[in-house]
Design a protein around this motif. Structure first.
Motif, PDB file in Angstrom:
ATOM      1  N   LEU A   1      -0.129  14.455  -3.414  1.00 27.51           N
ATOM      2  CA  LEU A   1      -0.155  13.844  -2.093  1.00 27.51           C
ATOM      3  C   LEU A   1      -1.563  13.573  -1.593  1.00 27.51           C
ATOM      4  O   LEU A   1      -1.835  12.524  -1.011  1.00 27.51           O
ATOM      5  CB  LEU A   1       0.587  14.737  -1.090  1.00 27.51           C
ATOM      6  CG  LEU A   1       0.691  14.188   0.319  1.00 27.51           C
ATOM      7  CD1 LEU A   1       1.561  12.937   0.340  1.00 27.51           C
ATOM      8  CD2 LEU A   1       1.268  15.230   1.249  1.00 27.51           C
ATOM      9  N   ALA A   2      -2.480  14.483  -1.814  1.00 27.35           N
ATOM     10  CA  ALA A   2      -3.837  14.318  -1.283  1.00 27.35           C
ATOM     11  C   ALA A   2      -4.503  13.073  -1.863  1.00 27.35           C
ATOM     12  O   ALA A   2      -5.086  12.273  -1.123  1.00 27.35           O
ATOM     13  CB  ALA A   2      -4.673  15.556  -1.579  1.00 27.35           C
ATOM     14  N   ALA A   3      -4.413  12.889  -3.158  1.00 27.93           N
ATOM     15  CA  ALA A   3      -5.023  11.718  -3.796  1.00 27.93           C
ATOM     16  C   ALA A   3      -4.329  10.436  -3.344  1.00 27.93           C
ATOM     17  O   ALA A   3      -4.984   9.415  -3.115  1.00 27.93           O
ATOM     18  CB  ALA A   3      -4.949  11.846  -5.308  1.00 27.93           C
ATOM     19  N   ALA A   4      -3.015  10.494  -3.211  1.00 23.27           N
ATOM     20  CA  ALA A   4      -2.261   9.321  -2.800  1.00 23.27           C
ATOM     21  C   ALA A   4      -2.629   8.895  -1.378  1.00 23.27           C
ATOM     22  O   ALA A   4      -2.848   7.715  -1.111  1.00 23.27           O
ATOM     23  CB  ALA A   4      -0.762   9.596  -2.895  1.00 23.27           C
TER      24      ALA A   4
ATOM     25  N   ILE B   1       0.835  -1.200   0.000  1.00 25.74           N
ATOM     26  CA  ILE B   1       0.000   0.000   0.000  1.00 25.74           C
ATOM     27  C   ILE B   1       0.870   1.250   0.000  1.00 25.74           C
ATOM     28  O   ILE B   1       0.586   2.223  -0.706  1.00 25.74           O
ATOM     29  CB  ILE B   1      -0.975  -0.015   1.196  1.00 25.74           C
ATOM     30  CG1 ILE B   1      -2.019  -1.125   1.007  1.00 25.74           C
ATOM     31  CG2 ILE B   1      -1.649   1.337   1.381  1.00 25.74           C
ATOM     32  CD1 ILE B   1      -2.869  -1.399   2.238  1.00 25.74           C
ATOM     33  N   GLU B   2       1.963   1.216   0.758  1.00 22.30           N
ATOM     34  CA  GLU B   2       2.869   2.368   0.810  1.00 22.30           C
ATOM     35  C   GLU B   2       3.558   2.593  -0.539  1.00 22.30           C
ATOM     36  O   GLU B   2       3.675   3.736  -1.001  1.00 22.30           O
ATOM     37  CB  GLU B   2       3.921   2.177   1.909  1.00 22.30           C
ATOM     38  CG  GLU B   2       4.984   3.256   1.964  1.00 22.30           C
ATOM     39  CD  GLU B   2       4.453   4.654   2.247  1.00 22.30           C
ATOM     40  OE1 GLU B   2       5.207   5.620   2.040  1.00 22.30           O
ATOM     41  OE2 GLU B   2       3.299   4.810   2.699  1.00 22.30           O
ATOM     42  N   LEU B   3       3.982   1.528  -1.197  1.00 22.85           N
ATOM     43  CA  LEU B   3       4.598   1.670  -2.516  1.00 22.85           C
ATOM     44  C   LEU B   3       3.595   2.227  -3.521  1.00 22.85           C
ATOM     45  O   LEU B   3       3.938   3.096  -4.348  1.00 22.85           O
ATOM     46  CB  LEU B   3       5.130   0.319  -2.998  1.00 22.85           C
ATOM     47  CG  LEU B   3       6.365  -0.212  -2.269  1.00 22.85           C
ATOM     48  CD1 LEU B   3       6.709  -1.612  -2.748  1.00 22.85           C
ATOM     49  CD2 LEU B   3       7.546   0.723  -2.479  1.00 22.85           C
ATOM     50  N   HIS B   4       2.376   1.759  -3.461  1.00 21.59           N
ATOM     51  CA  HIS B   4       1.331   2.261  -4.356  1.00 21.59           C
ATOM     52  C   HIS B   4       1.037   3.731  -4.054  1.00 21.59           C
ATOM     53  O   HIS B   4       0.821   4.526  -4.972  1.00 21.59           O
ATOM     54  CB  HIS B   4       0.073   1.398  -4.199  1.00 21.59           C
ATOM     55  CG  HIS B   4      -0.953   1.669  -5.233  1.00 21.59           C
ATOM     56  ND1 HIS B   4      -2.101   2.356  -4.961  1.00 21.59           N
ATOM     57  CD2 HIS B   4      -0.999   1.361  -6.554  1.00 21.59           C
ATOM     58  CE1 HIS B   4      -2.816   2.454  -6.068  1.00 21.59           C
ATOM     59  NE2 HIS B   4      -2.180   1.857  -7.046  1.00 21.59           N
ATOM     60  N   ARG B   5       1.028   4.100  -2.776  1.00 22.19           N
ATOM     61  CA  ARG B   5       0.799   5.501  -2.390  1.00 22.19           C
ATOM     62  C   ARG B   5       1.878   6.403  -2.990  1.00 22.19           C
ATOM     63  O   ARG B   5       1.589   7.473  -3.520  1.00 22.19           O
ATOM     64  CB  ARG B   5       0.794   5.642  -0.862  1.00 22.19           C
ATOM     65  CG  ARG B   5       0.455   7.080  -0.410  1.00 22.19           C
ATOM     66  CD  ARG B   5       0.843   7.332   1.026  1.00 22.19           C
ATOM     67  NE  ARG B   5       2.287   7.289   1.249  1.00 22.19           N
ATOM     68  CZ  ARG B   5       3.139   8.271   0.921  1.00 22.19           C
ATOM     69  NH1 ARG B   5       2.720   9.367   0.343  1.00 22.19           N
ATOM     70  NH2 ARG B   5       4.428   8.143   1.167  1.00 22.19           N
TER      71      ARG B   5
ATOM     72  N   VAL C   1      -0.075   7.718   7.909  1.00 16.80           N
ATOM     73  CA  VAL C   1      -0.495   8.309   6.647  1.00 16.80           C
ATOM     74  C   VAL C   1      -1.340   9.559   6.894  1.00 16.80           C
ATOM     75  O   VAL C   1      -1.223  10.547   6.170  1.00 16.80           O
ATOM     76  CB  VAL C   1      -1.243   7.270   5.774  1.00 16.80           C
ATOM     77  CG1 VAL C   1      -1.826   7.909   4.536  1.00 16.80           C
ATOM     78  CG2 VAL C   1      -0.302   6.144   5.384  1.00 16.80           C
ATOM     79  N   LYS C   2      -2.176   9.537   7.928  1.00 17.41           N
ATOM     80  CA  LYS C   2      -2.965  10.728   8.266  1.00 17.41           C
ATOM     81  C   LYS C   2      -2.053  11.898   8.612  1.00 17.41           C
ATOM     82  O   LYS C   2      -2.271  13.023   8.163  1.00 17.41           O
ATOM     83  CB  LYS C   2      -3.889  10.440   9.450  1.00 17.41           C
ATOM     84  CG  LYS C   2      -5.132   9.676   9.104  1.00 17.41           C
ATOM     85  CD  LYS C   2      -5.987   9.506  10.342  1.00 17.41           C
ATOM     86  CE  LYS C   2      -7.240   8.699  10.077  1.00 17.41           C
ATOM     87  NZ  LYS C   2      -8.029   8.498  11.305  1.00 17.41           N
ATOM     88  N   LYS C   3      -1.026  11.625   9.421  1.00 13.55           N
ATOM     89  CA  LYS C   3      -0.081  12.690   9.790  1.00 13.55           C
ATOM     90  C   LYS C   3       0.676  13.191   8.567  1.00 13.55           C
ATOM     91  O   LYS C   3       0.929  14.387   8.443  1.00 13.55           O
ATOM     92  CB  LYS C   3       0.904  12.177  10.842  1.00 13.55           C
ATOM     93  CG  LYS C   3       0.289  11.995  12.208  1.00 13.55           C
ATOM     94  CD  LYS C   3       1.292  11.454  13.197  1.00 13.55           C
ATOM     95  CE  LYS C   3       0.638  11.173  14.539  1.00 13.55           C
ATOM     96  NZ  LYS C   3       1.577  10.531  15.475  1.00 13.55           N
ATOM     97  N   LEU C   4       1.021  12.301   7.670  1.00 19.45           N
ATOM     98  CA  LEU C   4       1.721  12.688   6.446  1.00 19.45           C
ATOM     99  C   LEU C   4       0.843  13.613   5.607  1.00 19.45           C
ATOM    100  O   LEU C   4       1.310  14.621   5.093  1.00 19.45           O
ATOM    101  CB  LEU C   4       2.087  11.435   5.640  1.00 19.45           C
ATOM    102  CG  LEU C   4       2.791  11.658   4.314  1.00 19.45           C
ATOM    103  CD1 LEU C   4       4.182  12.229   4.537  1.00 19.45           C
ATOM    104  CD2 LEU C   4       2.875  10.348   3.557  1.00 19.45           C
ATOM    105  N   ALA C   5      -0.424  13.273   5.509  1.00 20.88           N
ATOM    106  CA  ALA C   5      -1.343  14.089   4.713  1.00 20.88           C
ATOM    107  C   ALA C   5      -1.526  15.467   5.337  1.00 20.88           C
ATOM    108  O   ALA C   5      -1.592  16.469   4.632  1.00 20.88           O
ATOM    109  CB  ALA C   5      -2.696  13.393   4.582  1.00 20.88           C
ATOM    110  N   VAL C   6      -1.594  15.540   6.650  1.00 24.29           N
ATOM    111  CA  VAL C   6      -1.806  16.822   7.334  1.00 24.29           C
ATOM    112  C   VAL C   6      -0.530  17.652   7.331  1.00 24.29           C
ATOM    113  O   VAL C   6      -0.555  18.838   7.029  1.00 24.29           O
ATOM    114  CB  VAL C   6      -2.296  16.594   8.780  1.00 24.29           C
ATOM    115  CG1 VAL C   6      -2.284  17.885   9.555  1.00 24.29           C
ATOM    116  CG2 VAL C   6      -3.683  15.981   8.768  1.00 24.29           C
TER     117      VAL C   6
END
Length: 132
Positions: free
Chosen positions: A35-38, A22-26, A80-85
């Motif tokens: 980033l937002a879509a990923a 999932i991380e590689l796909h992101r 992933v939430k923290k990364l997005a924020v």
């Protein structure tokens, strides 16, 4: 990615492989769509994984190491939430859709436009003249 700190047995290889996939796909989606879509796509897949692992935990109990799988999925969701924020406040991605900015400038233009624009009083048609 890094290790996931837990106090009990480590998560199964299957779950860790799915999280890594999932991380590689992101990261691949981030290059194309931003980033937002990923992060959105990755969070959706991680929540599906979490639901699956929670169901497995309920069916088989905590003795089979399923709690560690649930904890690993929850930890990755939080990461992933923290990364997005954290990075969502930076400059937009080079391929990001700028339609929102265009729409905003259009709205400002329409806000400054006169409410009742003058009618078109240009030439009349070249057809028959009136009165015949």
């Amino acid at each position: 990615m890094g290790t996931i700190p837990t106090t009990e047995a480590p998560a199964s290889d299957e779950v860790l492989d799915r999280i890594a996939g999932i991380e590689l796909h992101r990261r691949a989606i981030e290059k194309d769509a931003g980033l937002a879509a990923a992060c959105s796509s990755a969070l959706r897949k991680l929540h599906e994984l979490l639901e699956h692992e929670q169901e497995t935990l309920q069916l088989h109990g905590a003795g089979a190491g399923h709690q560690a799988n649930v904890n690993a999925a929850m930890a990755e969701i939080e990461r992933v939430k923290k990364l997005a924020v954290a990075t969502g406040q930076g400059p937009p991605h080079k391929n990001a859709d700028r339609a929102g900015l265009r729409q905003e400038s259009r709205q400002k233009t329409w806000q400054n436009a006169p409410r009742n624009p003058a009618r078109n009083k240009g030439r009349r048609t070249m057809g028959r003249t009136s009165g015949r």
